[in-house]
Design an enzyme around this catalytic site. Structure first.
Site, short mmCIF file in Angstrom:
data_model
loop_
_atom_site.label_atom_id
_atom_site.label_comp_id
_atom_site.label_asym_id
_atom_site.label_seq_id
_atom_site.Cartn_x
_atom_site.Cartn_y
_atom_site.Cartn_z
CG ASP A 21 -1.76 1.18 1.43
OD1 ASP A 21 -1.55 2.19 0.73
OD2 ASP A 21 -2.66 1.11 2.30
CG ASP A 72 -3.20 -3.37 0.11
OD1 ASP A 72 -2.17 -3.10 0.72
OD2 ASP A 72 -4.34 -3.35 0.64
N GLY A 128 17.97 -4.96 -0.04
CA GLY A 128 18.07 -6.06 -1.01
C GLY A 128 17.10 -7.19 -0.73
CE1 TYR A 154 -3.66 -0.16 12.45
CE2 TYR A 154 -3.53 1.96 11.34
CZ TYR A 154 -4.04 0.68 11.42
OH TYR A 154 -4.92 0.25 10.47
CE LYS A 212 -5.35 -6.51 12.01
NZ LYS A 212 -4.51 -6.18 13.14
CG ASP A 218 -4.55 -4.81 3.75
OD1 ASP A 218 -5.18 -5.18 4.74
OD2 ASP A 218 -4.37 -3.62 3.47
CD GLN A 269 -8.85 -28.01 -11.86
OE1 GLN A 269 -9.66 -27.24 -11.41
NE2 GLN A 269 -9.16 -29.27 -12.10
P1 13P Z 1 -6.06 8.39 10.45
O1 13P Z 1 -7.16 9.21 9.87
O2 13P Z 1 -5.35 9.05 11.60
O3 13P Z 1 -5.11 7.88 9.40
O4 13P Z 1 -6.67 7.07 11.08
C1 13P Z 1 -7.77 6.47 10.55
C2 13P Z 1 -7.44 5.34 9.71
O5 13P Z 1 -8.00 5.15 8.67
C3 13P Z 1 -6.39 4.44 10.21
O6 13P Z 1 -5.55 4.10 9.17
P1 13P Z 2 -5.06 -0.39 5.06
O1 13P Z 2 -4.30 -1.38 5.93
O2 13P Z 2 -5.75 -1.06 3.92
O3 13P Z 2 -4.17 0.74 4.64
O4 13P Z 2 -6.23 0.19 5.94
C1 13P Z 2 -5.89 0.89 7.06
C2 13P Z 2 -7.05 1.32 7.87
O5 13P Z 2 -6.84 1.62 9.01
C3 13P Z 2 -8.38 1.42 7.32
O6 13P Z 2 -9.27 1.95 8.26
MG MG Z 3 -4.09 2.12 3.26
MG MG Z 4 -5.02 -2.12 2.30
#
Ligand code: 13P
Ligand code: 13P
Ligand code: MG
Ligand code: MG
Length: 373
Positions: free
Chosen positions: A11, A53, A104, A229, A232, A234, A242
């Protein structure tokens, strides 16, 4: 011939929050990979995206964990960030590129990758699954169904090559350790681990009859690597199908049930995984619900023939409706578990700061006044 399939994703920014990539990002990634195909580094490639992503699906002969291939993917993501995400001010520009100093190898650097080398069969069909707003542990339940549950996969009972079972290579994402477990006889051990989806993930699956590689998933945990944070991880996953592997339909079958996964908004909630076609591979409601796309390919002399958009079909309509019903029910819980994840999963979010700010006010019972001051 021996071919390596590398599915590498990251992402590096998206439009309208964490919604979806813009076409200009895919164009830049395609240009970088085109040059690599012209130079002979890649046999072939296909660039796509699921939500925010970008997915680079590449064939080559360099084997997994190859420096040139990882470097190529890193350069592609970097160019997309510098040429499109940043100038357009996209949200989370460069989000998954954790360091400026690329060493790398993508391990620990942010992008996710599922890579494997195998002898190409005379006809080599495979399924590439890619999800947004969830984590690698989301594949545990479907992978168990596909490779170890005859109620899902009759091939386990009636196909001679599959009847000997499969080896599950399971990763402990906290300790960075692996264990190989044999099904059917160690099925309960497999389940004991992979039921803990936030910690253990199926790294790969191997056919016992001949040790052939059957499936590989992306297993890193970005949140654990970054220590804060950053969204995640993804995940992506490929499954050979097959003739001695599960039928394409057996590999798709678990997704007819929208099972609960961790992710959704702020990477902090549990919700159903909706199987969708590429046209619906974008997250909206509560930044989700989490989506999975399945692209079918043939690999022919290293060339990628396809894709076929496997979930873009009425057979998955009921799963989508069911997922929306489950989403209503889960959302009703607001900030309560088990809709919101448990504390160990919230460790890297701002919830930790809330707890810290309250710590000096936490007192033993005997120090509390009878009536609050
Ligand atoms: P932010 O708006 O601070 O990025 O948090 C909300 C969210 O979407 C988490 O990724
Ligand atoms: P992504 O991991 O897809 O960037 O999403 C982050 C998020 O916090 C959505 O709310
Ligand atoms: Mg994102
Ligand atoms: Mg994502």
């Amino acid at each position: 011939m021996k071919v390596t399939l590398s599915v590498i994703k990251a992402d590096v920014g998206s439009i309208a929050g964490h919604h979806k990539v813009v076409p200009e990002q895919l164009e830049v990634a395609e240009k970088v990979l085109s040059k690599a195909r012209e130079s002979g580094l890649l046999l072939d490639f296909y660039v796509t995206a699921v939500g925010d992503d970008i997915q680079l699906i590449m064939t080559h002969t360099k084997g997994p964990d190859n420096k040139e291939i990882h470097d190529l993917a890193w350069r592609a993501f970097k160019e997309v960030t510098d040429k499109v995400s940043k100038p357009m001010g996209l949200y989370g520009a460069g989000q998954d590129l954790l360091s400026d100093a690329f060493s790398g190898n993508l391990k620990g650097m942010g992008p996710g990758f599922a890579e494997g080398e195998f002898e190409e069969r005379p006809s080599e069909p495979l399924l590439v699954l890619m999800a947004d707003k969830t984590e690698p542990g989301a594949w545990n339940w479907p992978l168990y169904k596909i490779f170890a549950d005859p109620m899902c996969t009759p091939g386990l009972v009636i196909d001679a090559k599959m009847r000997k079972g499969f080896i599950f290579r399971v990763m402990d994402m906290y300790e960075d350790k692996f264990v190989d477990l044999k099904t059917p006889e160690e099925s309960y051990e497999v389940l004991a681990l992979i039921g803990t989806t936030g910690r253990y993930a199926v790294h790969s699956v191997w056919r016992r009859a001949d040790n052939a590689l059957a499936a590989v998933s992306s297993t890193a945990r970005l949140s654990l690597m970054a220590g804060r944070y950053v969204g995640k991880d993804d995940p992506c996953l490929f499954i050979r199908v097959q003739s001695g592997f599960p039928a394409m339909g057996e590999a798709l079958e678990p997704f007819a049930t929208p099972h609960l996964v961790a992710g959704w908004t702020r990477g902090s909630h549990v919700g159903p995984l909706i199987p969708v076609g590429i046209k619906d591979a974008k997250c909206t409601r509560f930044d989700g619900p989490p989506r999975v796309v399945g692209l079918g390919f043939q690999i022919t002399k290293g060339r990628l023939i396809g894709p076929a958009d496997m979930f873009d079909d009425i057979a998955f309509d009921r799963a989508r409706q069911e997922a929306n019903r489950i989403a209503d029910f889960m959302r009703m819980h607001g900030p309560f578990m088990p809709h919101r994840l448990g504390p160990e999963e919230m460790e890297y979010t701002q919830l930790a700061e809330v707890l810290k700010s309250l710590s000096s006010r936490m007192k033993p019972a005997k120090e509390m006044l009878v009536v609050p001051a």
